[in-house]
Structures are given as structure tokens and as C-alpha cells.
Design a protein around this motif. Structure first.
Motif, short mmCIF file in Angstrom:
data_model
loop_
_atom_site.label_atom_id
_atom_site.label_comp_id
_atom_site.label_asym_id
_atom_site.label_seq_id
_atom_site.Cartn_x
_atom_site.Cartn_y
_atom_site.Cartn_z
N PRO A 173 0.82 -1.23 0.00
CA PRO A 173 0.00 0.00 0.00
C PRO A 173 0.85 1.28 0.00
O PRO A 173 0.45 2.28 -0.60
CB PRO A 173 -0.81 -0.13 1.29
CG PRO A 173 -0.95 -1.60 1.48
CD PRO A 173 0.36 -2.18 1.01
N GLU A 174 2.01 1.23 0.63
CA GLU A 174 2.86 2.42 0.67
C GLU A 174 3.52 2.73 -0.67
O GLU A 174 4.19 3.76 -0.81
CB GLU A 174 3.94 2.29 1.76
CG GLU A 174 4.73 1.00 1.73
CD GLU A 174 4.18 -0.04 2.69
OE1 GLU A 174 2.94 -0.20 2.75
OE2 GLU A 174 5.00 -0.71 3.35
N ASP A 175 3.36 1.85 -1.66
CA ASP A 175 3.84 2.14 -3.01
C ASP A 175 2.84 2.99 -3.79
O ASP A 175 3.13 3.42 -4.91
CB ASP A 175 4.08 0.84 -3.78
CG ASP A 175 5.22 0.02 -3.21
OD1 ASP A 175 5.07 -1.22 -3.13
OD2 ASP A 175 6.25 0.60 -2.84
N THR A 176 1.68 3.23 -3.21
CA THR A 176 0.67 4.05 -3.87
C THR A 176 1.19 5.47 -4.10
O THR A 176 1.65 6.14 -3.18
CB THR A 176 -0.62 4.11 -3.02
OG1 THR A 176 -1.18 2.79 -2.95
CG2 THR A 176 -1.63 5.07 -3.62
N ALA A 177 1.13 5.90 -5.35
CA ALA A 177 1.66 7.22 -5.73
C ALA A 177 1.44 7.43 -7.22
O ALA A 177 1.06 6.50 -7.95
CB ALA A 177 3.15 7.32 -5.42
N VAL A 178 1.68 8.65 -7.66
CA VAL A 178 1.80 8.93 -9.09
C VAL A 178 3.26 8.68 -9.46
O VAL A 178 4.17 9.21 -8.81
CB VAL A 178 1.39 10.37 -9.44
CG1 VAL A 178 1.61 10.63 -10.92
CG2 VAL A 178 -0.06 10.62 -9.05
N TYR A 179 3.46 7.86 -10.47
CA TYR A 179 4.82 7.50 -10.90
C TYR A 179 5.17 8.30 -12.15
O TYR A 179 4.39 8.35 -13.11
CB TYR A 179 4.91 6.00 -11.17
CG TYR A 179 5.00 5.19 -9.91
CD1 TYR A 179 3.91 5.08 -9.05
CD2 TYR A 179 6.19 4.57 -9.55
CE1 TYR A 179 4.00 4.36 -7.87
CE2 TYR A 179 6.29 3.83 -8.37
CZ TYR A 179 5.19 3.75 -7.53
OH TYR A 179 5.28 3.03 -6.36
N TYR A 180 6.37 8.90 -12.11
CA TYR A 180 6.84 9.73 -13.20
C TYR A 180 8.12 9.16 -13.80
O TYR A 180 9.01 8.71 -13.07
CB TYR A 180 7.14 11.14 -12.71
CG TYR A 180 5.96 11.90 -12.18
CD1 TYR A 180 5.62 11.84 -10.84
CD2 TYR A 180 5.17 12.68 -13.02
CE1 TYR A 180 4.53 12.54 -10.34
CE2 TYR A 180 4.09 13.38 -12.54
CZ TYR A 180 3.77 13.31 -11.19
OH TYR A 180 2.69 14.00 -10.72
N THR A 226 1.69 8.52 -14.09
CA THR A 226 0.65 7.49 -14.13
C THR A 226 0.37 7.03 -12.70
O THR A 226 1.30 6.82 -11.91
CB THR A 226 1.08 6.30 -15.03
OG1 THR A 226 0.00 5.37 -15.15
CG2 THR A 226 2.30 5.58 -14.51
N GLN A 227 -0.92 6.91 -12.37
CA GLN A 227 -1.31 6.60 -11.00
C GLN A 227 -1.19 5.10 -10.72
O GLN A 227 -1.67 4.27 -11.50
CB GLN A 227 -2.76 7.03 -10.75
CG GLN A 227 -3.31 6.67 -9.39
CD GLN A 227 -2.68 7.50 -8.28
OE1 GLN A 227 -2.56 8.72 -8.38
NE2 GLN A 227 -2.30 6.83 -7.19
N VAL A 228 -0.56 4.78 -9.60
CA VAL A 228 -0.50 3.41 -9.10
C VAL A 228 -1.16 3.39 -7.73
O VAL A 228 -0.75 4.15 -6.84
CB VAL A 228 0.95 2.91 -9.00
CG1 VAL A 228 1.01 1.56 -8.29
CG2 VAL A 228 1.57 2.80 -10.39
N THR A 229 -2.17 2.56 -7.58
CA THR A 229 -2.87 2.44 -6.30
C THR A 229 -2.83 0.99 -5.85
O THR A 229 -3.24 0.10 -6.60
CB THR A 229 -4.32 2.91 -6.42
OG1 THR A 229 -4.35 4.26 -6.90
CG2 THR A 229 -5.02 2.84 -5.07
N VAL A 230 -2.31 0.77 -4.65
CA VAL A 230 -2.21 -0.57 -4.10
C VAL A 230 -3.15 -0.66 -2.90
O VAL A 230 -2.98 0.06 -1.91
CB VAL A 230 -0.77 -0.90 -3.67
CG1 VAL A 230 -0.67 -2.35 -3.19
CG2 VAL A 230 0.20 -0.65 -4.82
N SER A 231 -4.12 -1.54 -3.00
CA SER A 231 -5.09 -1.69 -1.92
C SER A 231 -4.64 -2.78 -0.94
O SER A 231 -4.00 -3.76 -1.33
CB SER A 231 -6.46 -2.04 -2.49
OG SER A 231 -6.40 -3.28 -3.16
N SER A 232 -5.01 -2.59 0.32
CA SER A 232 -4.59 -3.56 1.35
C SER A 232 -5.62 -4.67 1.52
O SER A 232 -6.70 -4.62 0.98
CB SER A 232 -4.39 -2.83 2.68
OG SER A 232 -5.58 -2.16 3.05
#
Length: 125
Positions: A88-95, A119-125
């Protein structure tokens, strides 16, 4: 000028994988360094990984080492970021970013001259 276009972001469950792509066009340089950064809400942009255009040298942030892999396909002018064991802590906009000088593999964002739109990356728990 160098144009960078990221793709491959999305929503994934913790433990899953995603592969980001960054297509480069324009005045790309065989001496460039390509980097991936990310920015979570309310946080500063942080370094994730970098690779020399030749692909001969890679460098990773400690937080992603062993989970993420950066690679490059010179024929396609495309840089990839394979992300495994996502948290979940990898959730971020990646550039994606490019430093045309390629004189050093920098981890500071201000050293990179060209940036993609993210590009948005969302990791759900």
C-alpha cells in the motif's frame, strides 16, 4: 526536446504486480540516464530507480530494492519498471524522467530535465 509518455498504472491488491512503461521520443540521447520517481499525496517526489541508456547500470531506492526492476528496450526507446510484491505504501503517481547528459546517475529530481505526465499506481490492502 525529449517527450516522455508513461503508461501501465492502475489499481492492484497488495502483493500484486504492475509494469510501467515510459516511451521516449524526440532528441533522445544514447548517453542519457532514465529515472523513475513517485509522489504520494502530501509528500515530496522521491527517487525510485534509474538506468543508463545502455542498460549497463541500474540503481534503486532502498525501499524498492529486490521488488522493482528497471529495464530499457533501446530499439523501442522505452523504459520499463516492473513492480512486484506491491505494498500500500507504493501508492503514488509514478513519473518517468530523463537526464540527457547521463554524466551521473542522480537521485535528485532537479537533476532531470524532462518529465512525463505521470501514471497513477494504487495498491489496496
Amino acid at each position: 526536446q525529449v517527450q516522455l509518455v508513461e503508461s501501465g498504472g492502475g489499481l492492484v491488491q497488495a502483493g500484486g504486480s504492475l509494469r510501467l512503461s515510459c516511451a521516449a521520443s524526440g532528441r533522445t540521447s544514447s548517453s542519457a540516464t532514465m529515472g523513475w520517481f513517485r509522489q504520494a499525496p502530501g509528500k515530496e517526489r522521491e527517487f525510485v530507480a534509474a538506468i543508463t541508456w545502455s542498460g549497463g547500470y541500474t540503481y534503486y531506492a532502498d525501499s524498492v530494492k529486490g521488488r522493482f526492476t528497471i529495464s530499457i528496450d533501446n530499439a523501442k526507446n522505452t523504459v520499463y519498471l516492473q513492480m512486484n510484491s506491491l505494498k500500500p505504501e507504493d501508492t503514488a503517481v509514478y513519473y518517468c524522467a530523463a537526464d540527457p547528459s547521463g554524466s551521473y546517475v542522480y537521485t535528485r529530481a532537479y537533476k532531470y530535465d524532462y518529465w512525463g505526465q505521470g501514471t497513477q499506481v494504487t495498491v489496496s490492502s
